[in-house]
Design a protein around this motif. Sequence first.
Motif, PDB file in Angstrom:
ATOM      1  N   SER A 506       0.852  -1.187   0.000  1.00 29.29           N
ATOM      2  CA  SER A 506       0.000   0.000   0.000  1.00 29.29           C
ATOM      3  C   SER A 506       0.885   1.233   0.000  1.00 29.29           C
ATOM      4  CB  SER A 506      -0.908   0.015   1.239  1.00 29.29           C
ATOM      5  OG  SER A 506      -0.123   0.144   2.413  1.00 29.29           O
ATOM      6  N   ILE A 507       0.300   2.384  -0.292  1.00 32.86           N
ATOM      7  CA  ILE A 507       1.059   3.638  -0.338  1.00 32.86           C
ATOM      8  C   ILE A 507       1.728   3.907   1.007  1.00 32.86           C
ATOM      9  CG2 ILE A 507       0.861   6.146  -0.579  1.00 32.86           C
ATOM     10  CD1 ILE A 507      -1.355   5.683  -2.609  1.00 32.86           C
ATOM     11  N   GLU A 508       0.999   3.623   2.096  1.00 39.67           N
ATOM     12  CA  GLU A 508       1.528   3.908   3.428  1.00 39.67           C
ATOM     13  C   GLU A 508       2.751   3.038   3.745  1.00 39.67           C
ATOM     14  OE1 GLU A 508      -1.599   3.159   2.782  1.00 39.67           O
ATOM     15  OE2 GLU A 508      -2.583   5.101   3.026  1.00 39.67           O
ATOM     16  N   ASN A 509       2.722   1.788   3.342  1.00 38.60           N
ATOM     17  CA  ASN A 509       3.774   0.849   3.728  1.00 38.60           C
ATOM     18  C   ASN A 509       5.001   0.893   2.818  1.00 38.60           C
ATOM     19  OD1 ASN A 509       2.467  -0.180   5.952  1.00 38.60           O
ATOM     20  ND2 ASN A 509       1.475  -1.830   4.833  1.00 38.60           N
ATOM     21  N   THR A 510       4.787   1.155   1.539  1.00 37.58           N
ATOM     22  CA  THR A 510       5.912   1.023   0.610  1.00 37.58           C
ATOM     23  C   THR A 510       6.344   2.347  -0.037  1.00 37.58           C
ATOM     24  OG1 THR A 510       4.370   0.482  -1.186  1.00 37.58           O
ATOM     25  CG2 THR A 510       5.322  -1.360   0.049  1.00 37.58           C
ATOM     26  N   GLU A 511       5.686   3.434   0.320  1.00 39.54           N
ATOM     27  CA  GLU A 511       5.992   4.700  -0.343  1.00 39.54           C
ATOM     28  C   GLU A 511       7.455   5.102  -0.151  1.00 39.54           C
ATOM     29  OE1 GLU A 511       4.333   9.291  -0.597  1.00 39.54           O
ATOM     30  OE2 GLU A 511       3.883   8.061   1.161  1.00 39.54           O
TER      31      GLU A 511
END
Length: 777
Positions: A506-511
């Motif tokens: 997800s954006i939060e985890n892998t950004e």
Amino acid sequence: MKHIDNNQIFQLQKIAEYKERIRTSGLYQYFTDEKDLKEKIKKILIREFTKENSEDLNNECLVSSYQISPVFESDVLSSLDKNLISGDSWISLEDIWIDLDIIVEERDAAGKLKRLSSNISRICDESISGNSIHIVGGETSGKSTACKKLFRILHAENFFPVLLSSKKIKSVNTDDLSNKVAQCISEQYLGFSQTQAKKIDSKKIIIIIDDFDQTTLSKKYALKILSWLKDSYYSVIIATATSYKFSVLENTSDIAILREFFQSEISELGHKKRYELIENWCKAKKYDNLSTDQLRHAVESKRTVINRILTTHIVPRTPLIVLILLQAIDSGQSADLAHSGYVRYYKFLIDSAILKNLKVAEAEQAYALLPEVAWAIYNSSSMELTADEVECVVDQFASRRALRKSGLFAILEKMRQIGIFEVGQEIYRIRHAYVYNFFLSEYISRNLNQQAMADHVRDLCLNAWSRQTANTLIFLSFHTDSMIVIDSLIKNLNEAYAAAPQFEFSIENTEVINRLIEQIPNQILDETKTKERRNNRFDTHDRIDASERSAMESGPNVMLDEMDRVFVAVEIIGHILRNHYARIDAEPKQNMLEVASNAILRCIGSLLDKLSKSIDTIVDIIQTALYHIEIKQNPEYKDKNNDIREKIARQIVFILTAGFISYCSRKLSRAVGDENLDITYQQVLEKVPNSMKKYLDVMIKLDCYRSFPLKELDEVANLLKKDHVGTAVLRYAVAERLDMRPPENSADFKKYCDLVGLEITPRLIERQRLGSHTKLV
């Protein structure tokens, strides 16, 4: 060749003999049709006719060509080990031969001793040059096979190799030994009497002695005989157990002769050699009449089973062990074996030793007594028992079971003779770890209803980072499906990384990680170089195995302790599910899989959470390291290339992160992956976040399923196409699947690559470059 008597008595005798060999082979033997049976009987008859009539052949013609005796050829050079089933005698040693990895010792220009990787060809070259060879290897490492192969190669080089049994060396009398060599020549070559054999130029003869350390002579006299052989013949090759080299070194005054030998040691069977051996086995077993896809699946499915069995590091990683396991896999229709429970294969190895060498009544007592001995060893501080300690075990066991002690001691001595115990005076140490763990866990399972034992097992589950403890629990899961182990492991996994978030793409985890690179580097697969890439992967797997084994043997690590506990607990749960997948109810199975997957996802989440908070610091550390490396190598550029160093550092962090995610998810898929659990997977994955649900489903199916998960891969690839990390780990998984099991159809290869953005070398261009008639593998 003489005509066969019409009364056919000889034929009937040989058929009866062959049936007896099948009966005593220890495995259920079947034939696909009557023709199959007749072919095997025909081979037995041909061998016997040759044995009976070889003396009538033209001796004068054969002397000049040094022709090998057909009897020696079939019974020795081409024969498989005695532990392999006679029903497979149509598979010869040549059919399944692989060139073993060998470590050789040599000195560099400065005189420093180095150990270098080599192969059997190097040994042959040294022998042809007149050097004598010492081959060292563990039990079942392939020493005997190497001796047979050396015989063939040296014979082809116009030498006169002679395979001399160490058991025939019974005296220091050189005349007697010379007669033994002449006798071997008359047996191993056609057209030679012992008198004629003695007239052969000794400088054309190369003596090969397998198991030299098993001669009945003392070490002192054995080394004197070795010195005489070396002086009398062109070259001498001896093979000994690893322990022999160190025991001889205890007396330095006797080992001058051994120092003159070229030293070599057979390595354990790595992933690459395992693959070659399994592939040769499948071809020899007539699997090559299948399609290419079917043959590749046969090889890969067997490799998967064997690798999982060898993962526990308790079985020697040797050719013989792999071959015996291959037999067990191929006899899967036997009621005692199943592909799902890998401990059954360890049991097969134990049964192969005990049931073939002991009478039924003796075997019954052995199977009852060995758990008691294993438990006593477990409670000793030295992992071995003295004679007095064993006597106490036997006294208690005999009294409890109302048995005669004399018979039990006789059985223990037979256990020593067949290799269950180490050979040694007055000491009882179980020789192989899988035998020890099997009987230890059987004892524990027998007494699991006692509160003290149940508490002890719970303590074992808390200390599952230890390889020994993990192995005991894996074997225990074979003997019992008690919820004590399952509940304890689930409790441990629920507590692991309890505060960490579950990882999902997800954006939060892998950004933060995705920002390290602008785009994923192109990865190109050359369809013509599948074998080369596969071998590179095997080398990587060997390094990972060595690293994991070293970590397990060194004990817990503050930084890695929790991670080790998770991985080992998941591995044990996988064994439990495979051993009892049909006996455990759906809800417990679902719970075990759910807890295992959640723990792995929290493990990944914990690392990425810490990484995200210190990403800049880590990049700076790597950039600084690169800077110092550059200064050392190129001082004139020390003030330049700052941007390049930063870019490389960011790529390194990205690759390591993607590699860790891939490693963790592979630990899960390879631990619990099994098509028998398909329904349970789907139930568990429904509760996982959508991106990870699809990702884990694809990872398990790429690793463990026969058919390629085309539809599932398409879905997850679309879901992750804007996520650099997710796409990278997915590409790696697809590339490995294609290397291990490349599709027969080139169009399918391209289709699978296109789904995840892998580029491939155009097949037509490659064919034109290599030549229009080139066969692409």
